[in-house]
Design an enzyme around this catalytic site. Structure first.
Site, short mmCIF file in Angstrom:
data_model
loop_
_atom_site.label_atom_id
_atom_site.label_comp_id
_atom_site.label_asym_id
_atom_site.label_seq_id
_atom_site.Cartn_x
_atom_site.Cartn_y
_atom_site.Cartn_z
N GLU A 190 48.99 44.18 36.96
CA GLU A 190 48.23 45.75 36.56
C GLU A 190 50.24 46.34 36.95
OE1 GLU A 190 45.31 47.04 39.48
OE2 GLU A 190 44.19 45.60 38.85
N GLU A 246 38.55 37.80 36.34
CA GLU A 246 37.72 39.12 37.22
C GLU A 246 36.70 39.16 35.83
OE1 GLU A 246 40.43 41.56 38.78
OE2 GLU A 246 42.17 40.50 38.72
C1 XIL Z 1 39.40 44.56 45.01
C2 XIL Z 1 38.41 44.23 45.62
O1 XIL Z 1 37.57 43.30 45.04
C3 XIL Z 1 38.33 44.60 46.80
O2 XIL Z 1 37.61 43.69 47.76
C4 XIL Z 1 39.23 45.33 47.49
O3 XIL Z 1 39.11 46.44 48.14
C5 XIL Z 1 39.88 45.40 46.66
O4 XIL Z 1 40.76 44.63 45.48
N1 XIL Z 1 41.87 43.87 39.96
C6 XIL Z 1 42.18 43.34 40.92
C7 XIL Z 1 41.45 42.42 42.33
O5 XIL Z 1 42.95 42.64 40.64
O6 XIL Z 1 42.82 42.12 42.62
C8 XIL Z 1 40.88 44.20 42.66
O7 XIL Z 1 39.93 43.41 43.55
C9 XIL Z 1 39.95 44.48 41.77
C10 XIL Z 1 40.83 44.97 40.52
#
Ligand code: XIL
Length: 384
Positions: A180, A290
């Site tokens: 990101e 994801e």
């Molecule tokens: C999220 C997790 O799922 C949560 O448990 C944590 O509190 C915050 O991060 N993009 C990403 C992930 O790359 O690492 C994030 O995961 C969601 C958005």
């Protein structure tokens, strides 16, 4: 430390599944627990996702390991885990989690995940080395000249990556190196300039450092740039510009991680296809890293909706997405879901694009329900 990176052979996987199903049925007959516990095993097309998708791409899942005091091994049953042939720590390998204070590494949760994966012939993705979030402030100098702040941050980044990537060099096959780093808005900087890394460096060269350091720590690991809203044409263009401007492929970039935090309407299959083609044409691997489907379509409404009201739309959405992904099996090397079941999803705390763990609005983004039973969406993905 954990043995060589593992890849199951298809025949081994089918055999393992057969044995698992028979043992599970015997166990249930003995334990007397209700048949629905084995719906995924007793279903006529009862092979796990990982087996069904063997000729397409590995199917991964983000898993909890240590969050809220819950250990990885105690949190998931074998039947559920057998659906996947790859795992990623939802949080356990993030900078602020694995090195909360300087030199104090919390290895145990990541180690338990890696050990399980290696023992079961599964692969592990590393997530994440350099990110603006879940990264401790101690990695950055609170004062000093730009040069001093840059050198401080560079030194901490190198030490962190060297320690973490080095520890798992024999067991993780890829890393989300930078997460990101691109701005969500057009018209300004290409980059997320509010990132503490960008601020400390004064420019985007922290990104090339991250890839250089990861490649040095594990020359065999596949290195990814990971981001969300990659299917948005403007952001996609900015990511392409970053890759070209920083010459990232010559710093070890292997592929793009499309997070795929999508919803019931966006992005269209056409936009997904255009995005896959964009990065494939650059000679980059593509991973879905994801995947989950926000059943509120990113709205800020706080009133909860019942799952029954979105079940059909979610089922169709997963069907069309996986149809598109299967059609691109030669351009996609893995699809990872951001979670196993609806009993634990970060989207319960993501309302209107704002993540707040103090706000809960039940969401239904994954293939298994809150009781970890397969949803209709699971069967739409598996029984194609
Ligand atoms: C999220 C997790 O799922 C949560 O448990 C944590 O509190 C915050 O991060 N993009 C990403 C992930 O790359 O690492 C994030 O995961 C969601 C958005």
């Amino acid at each position: 430390m954990f043995g060589r990176r593992q890849r199951e052979t298809p025949m081994l996987r089918v055999f393992e599944f057969g044995v698992t199903a028979v043992l599970a049925i015997i166990a249930t007959a003995c334990s007397g627990s209700p048949k629905e516990d084995l719906s995924a095993s007793l279903d006529p097309n009862s092979a796990p996702l990982a087996v069904v998708y063997d000729s397409y791409f590995p199917i991964g899942a983000a898993v909890m390991a240590g969050e809220y005091g819950v250990s990885f091994t105690s949190n998931y049953d074998e039947t559920t885990l057998s659906q996947f042939n790859s795992f990623v720590g939802e949080n356990c390998m993030k900078p602020g989690v694995i090195q909360p204070t300087k030199g104090n590494f919390v290895w145990s949760h990541a180690d338990s995940l890696v050990a399980y994966a290696v023992d079961h012939g599964k692969t592990v993705r590393g997530h994440v080395l350099v990110w603006h979030s879940q990264t401790p402030n101690w990695m950055f100098a609170s004062s000093g000249t730009q040069i001093e702040r840059k050198e401080h941050a560079r030194g901490e980044m190198l030490a962190h990556i060297d320690a973490v990537v080095g520890r798992y060099a024999d067991s993780l096959y890829c890393w989300d190196v930078v997460n990101e780093a691109i701005s969500d808005s057009s018209g300004g900087s290409v980059y997320r300039t509010e990132s503490p890394w960008f601020s400390a460096y004064g420019d985007a060269s922290y990104i090339t450092d991250a890839f250089d350091y990861a490649r040095a720590a594990d020359p065999d690991a596949l290195l990814y740039y990971n981001d969300y809203s990659v299917c948005d044409s403007g952001k996609r263009s900015r990511i392409v510009q970053m890759i070209n401007d920083l010459d990232l492929k010559n710093h070890g970039l292997h592929g793009i991680g499309i997070q795929a935090h999508w919803n019931l309407q966006w992005p269209s299959v056409a936009e997904i296809q255009a995005t896959i083609d964009t990065f494939h044409s650059m000679g980059l691997d593509v991973q879905i890293t994801e995947l989950d489907i926000d059943c509120y379509n990113n709205s800020s409404q706080t009133t909860e909706i019942p799952y029954a009201s979105v079940e059909s739309a979610l089922t169709e959405r997963y069907r069309e997405i996986f149809e598109c992904l299967r059609d691109n099996k030669d351009k996609i090397s893995q699809v990872t879901l951001w979670g196993v079941a609806d009993d634990h999803t970060w989207l319960d705390h993501m309302v209107g694009g704002v993540y707040d763990q103090d706000i809960t609005r039940k969401n239904y983004p994954l293939l298994f329900d809150a009781d970890r039973k397969p949803k209709k969406a699971f069967f739409a993905v598996r029984n194609f």
